[in-house]
Scaffold this motif. Structure first.
Motif, PDB file in Angstrom:
ATOM      1  N   ARG A  55      11.840 136.248 -93.793  1.00  0.00           N
ATOM      2  CA  ARG A  55      12.554 136.541 -95.033  1.00  0.00           C
ATOM      3  C   ARG A  55      12.561 135.330 -95.963  1.00  0.00           C
ATOM      4  NH1 ARG A  55      16.829 141.055 -94.136  1.00  0.00           N
ATOM      5  NH2 ARG A  55      17.633 140.280 -96.127  1.00  0.00           N
ATOM      6  N   SER A  56      12.412 135.619 -97.247  1.00  0.00           N
ATOM      7  CA  SER A  56      12.469 134.561 -98.262  1.00  0.00           C
ATOM      8  C   SER A  56      13.874 134.339 -98.790  1.00  0.00           C
ATOM      9  CB  SER A  56      11.536 134.906 -99.433  1.00  0.00           C
ATOM     10  OG  SER A  56      10.183 134.896 -99.018  1.00  0.00           O
ATOM     11  N   ASP A  57      14.831 135.203 -98.441  1.00  0.00           N
ATOM     12  CA  ASP A  57      16.195 135.038 -98.943  1.00  0.00           C
ATOM     13  C   ASP A  57      17.095 134.297 -97.960  1.00  0.00           C
ATOM     14  OD1 ASP A  57      16.267 137.065 -97.074  1.00  0.00           O
ATOM     15  OD2 ASP A  57      17.680 138.319 -98.192  1.00  0.00           O
ATOM     16  N   LEU A  58      16.512 133.664 -96.929  1.00  0.00           N
ATOM     17  CA  LEU A  58      17.316 132.865 -96.016  1.00  0.00           C
ATOM     18  C   LEU A  58      17.967 131.718 -96.786  1.00  0.00           C
ATOM     19  CD1 LEU A  58      15.055 132.543 -92.832  1.00  0.00           C
ATOM     20  CD2 LEU A  58      16.709 134.323 -93.407  1.00  0.00           C
ATOM     21  N   VAL A  59      19.253 131.475 -96.520  1.00  0.00           N
ATOM     22  CA  VAL A  59      19.970 130.377 -97.160  1.00  0.00           C
ATOM     23  C   VAL A  59      20.191 129.289 -96.116  1.00  0.00           C
ATOM     24  CG1 VAL A  59      22.104 129.669 -98.309  1.00  0.00           C
ATOM     25  CG2 VAL A  59      21.097 131.908 -98.808  1.00  0.00           C
ATOM     26  N   LEU A  60      19.617 128.107 -96.363  1.00  0.00           N
ATOM     27  CA  LEU A  60      19.760 126.969 -95.454  1.00  0.00           C
ATOM     28  C   LEU A  60      19.484 125.685 -96.217  1.00  0.00           C
ATOM     29  CD1 LEU A  60      16.482 127.113 -95.089  1.00  0.00           C
ATOM     30  CD2 LEU A  60      17.045 128.345 -93.025  1.00  0.00           C
ATOM     31  N   GLN A  61      19.736 124.562 -95.581  1.00  0.00           N
ATOM     32  CA  GLN A  61      19.568 123.285 -96.277  1.00  0.00           C
ATOM     33  C   GLN A  61      18.121 123.072 -96.701  1.00  0.00           C
ATOM     34  OE1 GLN A  61      21.721 120.854 -97.391  1.00  0.00           O
ATOM     35  NE2 GLN A  61      23.228 122.450 -96.953  1.00  0.00           N
ATOM     36  N   ASP A  62      17.211 123.258 -95.792  1.00  0.00           N
ATOM     37  CA  ASP A  62      15.782 123.112 -96.078  1.00  0.00           C
ATOM     38  C   ASP A  62      14.998 123.742 -94.934  1.00  0.00           C
ATOM     39  OD1 ASP A  62      15.998 121.205 -94.006  1.00  0.00           O
ATOM     40  OD2 ASP A  62      16.223 119.565 -95.423  1.00  0.00           O
ATOM     41  N   GLU A  63      13.687 123.738 -95.032  1.00  0.00           N
ATOM     42  CA  GLU A  63      12.861 124.369 -93.998  1.00  0.00           C
ATOM     43  C   GLU A  63      12.935 123.610 -92.679  1.00  0.00           C
ATOM     44  OE1 GLU A  63      10.402 127.703 -93.069  1.00  0.00           O
ATOM     45  OE2 GLU A  63      11.549 127.188 -94.877  1.00  0.00           O
ATOM     46  N   LEU A  64      13.185 122.308 -92.752  1.00  0.00           N
ATOM     47  CA  LEU A  64      13.301 121.516 -91.532  1.00  0.00           C
ATOM     48  C   LEU A  64      14.497 121.970 -90.699  1.00  0.00           C
ATOM     49  CD1 LEU A  64      12.032 119.152 -89.971  1.00  0.00           C
ATOM     50  CD2 LEU A  64      13.630 117.620 -91.172  1.00  0.00           C
ATOM     51  N   GLU A  65      15.590 122.358 -91.360  1.00  0.00           N
ATOM     52  CA  GLU A  65      16.757 122.871 -90.628  1.00  0.00           C
ATOM     53  C   GLU A  65      16.391 124.144 -89.862  1.00  0.00           C
ATOM     54  OE1 GLU A  65      21.429 123.992 -91.417  1.00  0.00           O
ATOM     55  OE2 GLU A  65      19.957 124.558 -92.927  1.00  0.00           O
ATOM     56  N   LEU A  66      15.587 125.003 -90.486  1.00  0.00           N
ATOM     57  CA  LEU A  66      15.168 126.229 -89.813  1.00  0.00           C
ATOM     58  C   LEU A  66      14.303 125.902 -88.603  1.00  0.00           C
ATOM     59  CD1 LEU A  66      15.123 129.306 -89.723  1.00  0.00           C
ATOM     60  CD2 LEU A  66      13.149 129.255 -91.267  1.00  0.00           C
ATOM     61  N   PHE A  67      13.408 124.913 -88.739  1.00  0.00           N
ATOM     62  CA  PHE A  67      12.567 124.532 -87.601  1.00  0.00           C
ATOM     63  C   PHE A  67      13.425 124.043 -86.441  1.00  0.00           C
ATOM     64  CE2 PHE A  67      10.216 121.648 -84.931  1.00  0.00           C
ATOM     65  CZ  PHE A  67       9.004 122.288 -84.747  1.00  0.00           C
ATOM     66  N   HIS A  68      14.417 123.187 -86.710  1.00  0.00           N
ATOM     67  CA  HIS A  68      15.270 122.666 -85.644  1.00  0.00           C
ATOM     68  C   HIS A  68      16.088 123.796 -85.006  1.00  0.00           C
ATOM     69  CE1 HIS A  68      14.084 118.610 -86.184  1.00  0.00           C
ATOM     70  NE2 HIS A  68      14.695 118.413 -87.346  1.00  0.00           N
ATOM     71  N   ALA A  69      16.558 124.739 -85.810  1.00  0.00           N
ATOM     72  CA  ALA A  69      17.308 125.878 -85.255  1.00  0.00           C
ATOM     73  C   ALA A  69      16.411 126.715 -84.356  1.00  0.00           C
ATOM     74  CB  ALA A  69      17.879 126.727 -86.389  1.00  0.00           C
ATOM     75  N   LEU A  70      15.178 126.944 -84.793  1.00  0.00           N
ATOM     76  CA  LEU A  70      14.238 127.708 -83.972  1.00  0.00           C
ATOM     77  C   LEU A  70      13.915 126.963 -82.681  1.00  0.00           C
ATOM     78  CD1 LEU A  70      12.232 129.968 -83.403  1.00  0.00           C
ATOM     79  CD2 LEU A  70      10.581 128.801 -84.895  1.00  0.00           C
ATOM     80  N   GLU A  71      13.732 125.656 -82.770  1.00  0.00           N
ATOM     81  CA  GLU A  71      13.424 124.883 -81.571  1.00  0.00           C
ATOM     82  C   GLU A  71      14.576 124.948 -80.571  1.00  0.00           C
ATOM     83  OE1 GLU A  71      11.011 120.851 -80.747  1.00  0.00           O
ATOM     84  OE2 GLU A  71      12.714 120.633 -82.116  1.00  0.00           O
ATOM     85  N   ALA A  72      15.819 124.888 -81.077  1.00  0.00           N
ATOM     86  CA  ALA A  72      16.979 125.001 -80.185  1.00  0.00           C
ATOM     87  C   ALA A  72      17.016 126.377 -79.531  1.00  0.00           C
ATOM     88  CB  ALA A  72      18.262 124.747 -80.976  1.00  0.00           C
ATOM     89  N   TRP A  73      16.701 127.429 -80.305  1.00  0.00           N
ATOM     90  CA  TRP A  73      16.689 128.787 -79.745  1.00  0.00           C
ATOM     91  C   TRP A  73      15.609 128.909 -78.671  1.00  0.00           C
ATOM     92  CZ3 TRP A  73      13.196 132.754 -79.299  1.00  0.00           C
ATOM     93  CH2 TRP A  73      13.714 134.014 -78.952  1.00  0.00           C
ATOM     94  N   LEU A  74      14.429 128.358 -78.934  1.00  0.00           N
ATOM     95  CA  LEU A  74      13.342 128.419 -77.951  1.00  0.00           C
ATOM     96  C   LEU A  74      13.734 127.712 -76.661  1.00  0.00           C
ATOM     97  CD1 LEU A  74      10.266 127.691 -80.270  1.00  0.00           C
ATOM     98  CD2 LEU A  74      10.904 129.890 -79.259  1.00  0.00           C
ATOM     99  N   GLY A  75      14.458 126.589 -76.774  1.00  0.00           N
ATOM    100  CA  GLY A  75      14.866 125.864 -75.584  1.00  0.00           C
ATOM    101  C   GLY A  75      15.862 126.632 -74.734  1.00  0.00           C
ATOM    102  N   ARG A  76      16.714 127.440 -75.393  1.00  0.00           N
ATOM    103  CA  ARG A  76      17.710 128.220 -74.639  1.00  0.00           C
ATOM    104  C   ARG A  76      17.137 129.539 -74.142  1.00  0.00           C
ATOM    105  NH1 ARG A  76      21.565 126.292 -78.669  1.00  0.00           N
ATOM    106  NH2 ARG A  76      21.083 128.126 -79.913  1.00  0.00           N
ATOM    107  N   ALA A  77      16.402 130.229 -74.998  1.00  0.00           N
ATOM    108  CA  ALA A  77      15.940 131.578 -74.656  1.00  0.00           C
ATOM    109  C   ALA A  77      14.730 131.574 -73.732  1.00  0.00           C
ATOM    110  CB  ALA A  77      15.612 132.360 -75.934  1.00  0.00           C
ATOM    111  N   ARG A  78      13.899 130.532 -73.794  1.00  0.00           N
ATOM    112  CA  ARG A  78      12.679 130.460 -72.979  1.00  0.00           C
ATOM    113  C   ARG A  78      11.864 131.758 -73.057  1.00  0.00           C
ATOM    114  NH1 ARG A  78      11.719 125.166 -71.732  1.00  0.00           N
ATOM    115  NH2 ARG A  78      13.661 124.158 -71.097  1.00  0.00           N
ATOM    116  N   PRO A  79      11.479 132.179 -74.266  1.00  0.00           N
ATOM    117  CA  PRO A  79      10.729 133.432 -74.388  1.00  0.00           C
ATOM    118  C   PRO A  79       9.300 133.250 -73.902  1.00  0.00           C
ATOM    119  CG  PRO A  79      10.797 132.337 -76.489  1.00  0.00           C
ATOM    120  CD  PRO A  79      11.633 131.500 -75.563  1.00  0.00           C
TER     121      PRO A  79
END
Length: 478
Positions: free
Chosen positions: A219-243
């Motif tokens: 989605r292009s309407d995501l509200v966040l500080q910057d794209e780097l914040e999204l990358f770090h959030a995704l990395e944290a999710w990957l570490g917990r979810a282990r998909p």
């Protein structure tokens, strides 16, 4: 699962008892002739009826059915003495279950058994008080027993509390998917998109499913500080979810790497555990990002397509892309401000700025609705009232130079609300690239009302965002 037991059917006595109660509600139209005029008088005892129905449920008077509600996995049983007629009026399932039986045992999940008294009370009185944690079990009971009015009411409650930032959006999203409630699912998605920074930093982020993540990341309407914040959030999710690797790689390819400055990209490649594990899957995207930052956007567009989502910023809150604006007492008078944004996300444009002027008017009246001050006979007509106007926000560049060649700008205005000490996004308005204002900006807002849902402590909290959109050019032969 329903386990049925049989005892003797109830008598008609309870039926007539309920009809006697219903008879308390009387609407009588009386025609009288007083001075030749007709008047009507309404007699309404509905509140008395509701009180009697509550007493009927609480005391079990003239009951003809017994509901034994057992919490699944426990020995706990709650007993309700009820009335076949009232249950059957709301629920076809109850009507069938109780057609020739006067006692049933109902197996319900623990959370459903805990709110079954509220569910039954609604069947008698048509009202109940809902808490956030009770929304899903009440909605599930309403769906199971076919009480459509309650099902709609709880769904509306959930959507309203999502807009105010109070509801558990991730849990409600998964519930909406499981029940096929598309309206609730879309409301949850919109809230999560507008408040991704807040959600990614909360315990809810760990409960996000791979399916929900796949819905959010493009989605292009995501509200966040910057794209780097999204990358770090995704990395944290990957570490917990282990998909599985395929899921992780699809998710990493949704990151818009051209929106991340080269210096930060170097750090990610050197330190990111996710890229160390799946770097090969996004190597082409990283190369694309470095190429984008190395050349001017106009030169890059001659050889590569800039129409893809990778080159479109999301709704970034970082100072390079906009500014917050708090307007105290917004109903009082016109206000103005100015701010600067980066010309574009390319490293080539990192030092170039565009200045924007903003005008806010709380009571602007379109020319087509403004009154003419005198008619043909010269009679003055009344001025427009302040309440006839509507809020207006205009965003314009301070100058029109050649710096913006090959790019246009999309403006977005976020309206905040405060919930549990957090400032969340309640509404978002986007301007067409060629427009200077949003036509529907706060169209239904009452800024005169101090407790308006659009205000926080009688102030309007806005965040102004400007996103550059690159234009494709005719490519030169390679």
């Amino acid at each position: 699962m329903l386990r049925l037991g049989y005892t003797k059917p109830g008598s008609w006595a309870s039926f007539w008892a309920i009809l006697t109660l219903v008879g308390l509600v009387t609407r009588a139209a009386q025609k009288t002739d007083v001075g030749g005029e007709s008047t009507g008088t309404s007699i309404n005892h509905s509140q008395t009826l509701l009180q009697r129905l509550q007493e009927l449920l609480r005391q079990g008077n003239a009951s003809d059915v017994v509901l034994r509600v057992q919490a699944a996995g426990t020995d706990e049983v709650r007993v309700f003495h009820a009335h076949r007629l009232l249950l059957g009026l709301h629920s076809e399932l109850f009507r069938e279950l109780l057609s020739n039986q006067s006692e049933v045992v109902l197996q319900e999940p623990r959370d459903g058994a805990a709110v079954f008294d509220k569910f039954i009370r609604y069947l008698y009185c048509g009202e109940l008080v809902v808490l956030l944690a009770q929304a899903i079990p009440l909605h599930r009971l309403a769906a199971k027993y076919g009480v459509s009015s309650l099902q709609r009411g709880v769904a509306e409650y959930m959507r309203a509390h999502l807009a105010g930032g109070a509801g558990p959006a991730v849990g409600w999203y998964h519930y909406a998917v499981s029940t096929g409630d598309e309206a609730l699912r879309q409301s949850c998605l919109q809230f999560l998109a507008w408040n991704l920074s807040a959600v990614a930093g909360s315990a809810e982020w760990g409960a996000v499913s791979p399916e929900l993540l796949a819905q959010l990341l493009p989605r292009s309407d995501l509200v966040l500080q910057d794209e780097l914040e999204l990358f770090h959030a995704l990395e944290a999710w990957l570490g917990r979810a282990r998909p599985p690797p395929a899921v992780a790689e699809r998710a990493l390819r949704c990151i818009r790497y051209p929106m991340i400055p080269p210096a930060q990209l170097f750090q990610l490649q050197a330190r990111s555990a996710a890229l160390a594990r799946h770097g090969a899957a996004v190597a082409d995207l990283l190369l694309q990002a470095y190429q984008f930052h190395a050349a001017s956007p106009l030169h890059y567009a001659k050889f590569f397509d800039v129409n893809g989502s990778s080159f479109l910023p999301r709704n970034y809150l970082a100072p390079a892309w906009g500014a917050p604006w708090v307007i105290n007492n917004p109903a009082r008078d016109d206000r103005s401000t100015s701010f600067q944004t980066q010309l574009g996300p390319s490293g080539h444009d990192s030092g170039r700025r565009v200045t924007w002027n903003v005008l806010f008017s709380p009571r602007w009246l379109p020319v087509s609705l403004r009154p003419v001050y005198a008619d043909a006979a010269g009679t003055a007509l009344p001025l427009a009232r302040p309440e006839d106007g509507r809020p207006r926000l205009v965003v314009t560049p301070a100058s029109s130079g050649g710096d913006a060649a090959g790019v246009s700008f999309q403006k977005t205005v976020l309206v905040g609300t405060r919930q549990h000490g957090r400032l969340l996004v309640r509404h978002a308005y986007s301007f067409h690239q060629s427009s200077e204002e949003a036509g529907d900006f706060l169209a239904h807002a009452d800024l005169q009302r101090r407790n308006s849902e659009y205000l926080v402590e009688n102030a309007l909290h806005l965040h102004l965002i400007v996103k550059p959109v690159y234009h494709p050019l005719i490519r030169t032969p390679k």
